[in-house]
Design an enzyme around this catalytic site. Structure first.
Site, PDB file in Angstrom:
ATOM      1  NE  ARG A  84      22.417  15.438 -10.271  1.00  0.00           N
ATOM      2  CZ  ARG A  84      21.877  14.238 -10.119  1.00  0.00           C
ATOM      3  NH1 ARG A  84      21.853  13.677  -8.928  1.00  0.00           N
ATOM      4  NH2 ARG A  84      21.377  13.594 -11.142  1.00  0.00           N
ATOM      5  CD  GLU A 123      16.906   0.858 -20.763  1.00  0.00           C
ATOM      6  OE1 GLU A 123      17.480   1.546 -19.898  1.00  0.00           O
ATOM      7  OE2 GLU A 123      17.481   0.046 -21.510  1.00  0.00           O
TER       8      GLU A 123
HETATM    9  P1  AMP Z   1      16.268  12.060 -18.393  1.00  0.00           P
HETATM   10  O1  AMP Z   1      14.837  11.924 -17.924  1.00  0.00           O
HETATM   11  O2  AMP Z   1      16.801  10.824 -19.000  1.00  0.00           O
HETATM   12  O3  AMP Z   1      16.468  13.277 -19.280  1.00  0.00           O
HETATM   13  O4  AMP Z   1      17.148  12.260 -17.097  1.00  0.00           O
HETATM   14  C1  AMP Z   1      17.198  13.479 -16.491  1.00  0.00           C
HETATM   15  C2  AMP Z   1      17.401  13.371 -15.002  1.00  0.00           C
HETATM   16  O5  AMP Z   1      18.329  12.360 -14.631  1.00  0.00           O
HETATM   17  C3  AMP Z   1      17.957  14.669 -14.490  1.00  0.00           C
HETATM   18  O6  AMP Z   1      17.263  15.007 -13.307  1.00  0.00           O
HETATM   19  C4  AMP Z   1      19.424  14.401 -14.252  1.00  0.00           C
HETATM   20  O7  AMP Z   1      19.823  14.976 -13.037  1.00  0.00           O
HETATM   21  C5  AMP Z   1      19.568  12.913 -14.207  1.00  0.00           C
HETATM   22  N1  AMP Z   1      20.608  12.393 -15.129  1.00  0.00           N
HETATM   23  C6  AMP Z   1      20.386  11.642 -16.234  1.00  0.00           C
HETATM   24  N2  AMP Z   1      21.525  11.280 -16.811  1.00  0.00           N
HETATM   25  C7  AMP Z   1      22.509  11.838 -16.087  1.00  0.00           C
HETATM   26  C8  AMP Z   1      23.943  11.846 -16.189  1.00  0.00           C
HETATM   27  N3  AMP Z   1      24.604  11.190 -17.160  1.00  0.00           N
HETATM   28  N4  AMP Z   1      24.639  12.538 -15.261  1.00  0.00           N
HETATM   29  C9  AMP Z   1      23.999  13.202 -14.280  1.00  0.00           C
HETATM   30  N5  AMP Z   1      22.654  13.215 -14.113  1.00  0.00           N
HETATM   31  C10 AMP Z   1      21.915  12.556 -15.017  1.00  0.00           C
END
Ligand code: AMP
Length: 170
Positions: free
Chosen positions: A58, A95
């Site tokens: 995205r 995790e």
């Molecule tokens: P993180 O590594 O936990 O910061 O997760 C980031 C990635 O996961 C990004 O590429 C986001 O598109 C996706 N992502 C994580 N949480 C969400 C959420 N609640 N809604 C949409 N996309 C998310």
């Protein structure tokens, strides 16, 4: 126009306990897409950028639009095994277990000033890995730029020392 009106909350996707922030309604509206792009560009104004890196999948939508507006190249960062040419990769912790992000070896030149873009900053693990990947190629991360930040997940803690910018905060 309020961008948040074009972000749809989906409870329990892709698994129970996650509130998924769906940007499909935003992409489905040319006016909202234009306004979101305007605000994302506002976040990087006055910064010199040589490349925009977008994170699968995205981060590709607005990443390419931002790169076009800045008149610079776009670089896709993808999940393992998706890119056809020689890649460099960066491992990061989940995790449970680990994951990897990959980029083509010739995508970033030493000294390139890079804007990293993704739709959501959640725990920050992905963005941190992408920044390390950019730096491993000699790139300089000028800004980590998101449509939205989920502040309660403290992703900014993993990105200390970087300029973090977001259109929306939850
Ligand atoms: P993180 O590594 O936990 O910061 O997760 C980031 C990635 O996961 C990004 O590429 C986001 O598109 C996706 N992502 C994580 N949480 C969400 C959420 N609640 N809604 C949409 N996309 C998310």
């Amino acid at each position: 126009m309020e961008i948040e009106n074009f972000i749809r909350d989906i409870q329990g996707f892709p698994k129970p306990g996650i509130l998924f922030k769906d940007i499909a309604p935003l992409l489905n509206s040319p006016e909202a897409t234009r306004e979101c792009l305007r605000q994302l560009l506002q976040l990087v104004k006055n910064k010199h950028i040589d490349k925009v890196v977008g994170v699968e999948s995205r981060g590709f939508f607005f990443g390419t639009l931002i790169a076009q507006k800045l008149n610079v190249g776009f670089v896709p960062v993808r999940k393992p095994g998706k890119l056809p040419f020689t890649t460099v990769s960066q491992l990061y912790d989940l995790e449970y277990g680990t994951d990897k992000v990959e980029m083509h070896i010739d995508a970033i030149q030493k000294g390139d000033r890079v804007l990293m873009h993704d739709d959501v900053l959640a725990t920050g693990g992905t963005a941190e890995a992408v920044c390390k990947l950019i730096e491993s190629q000699g790139g300089i991360v000028v800004q980590c730029n998101f449509i939205m930040t989920l502040d309660f997940l403290n992703g900014k803690d993993k990105l200390k020392g970087y300029d973090i910018a977001s259109v929306l905060n939850y």
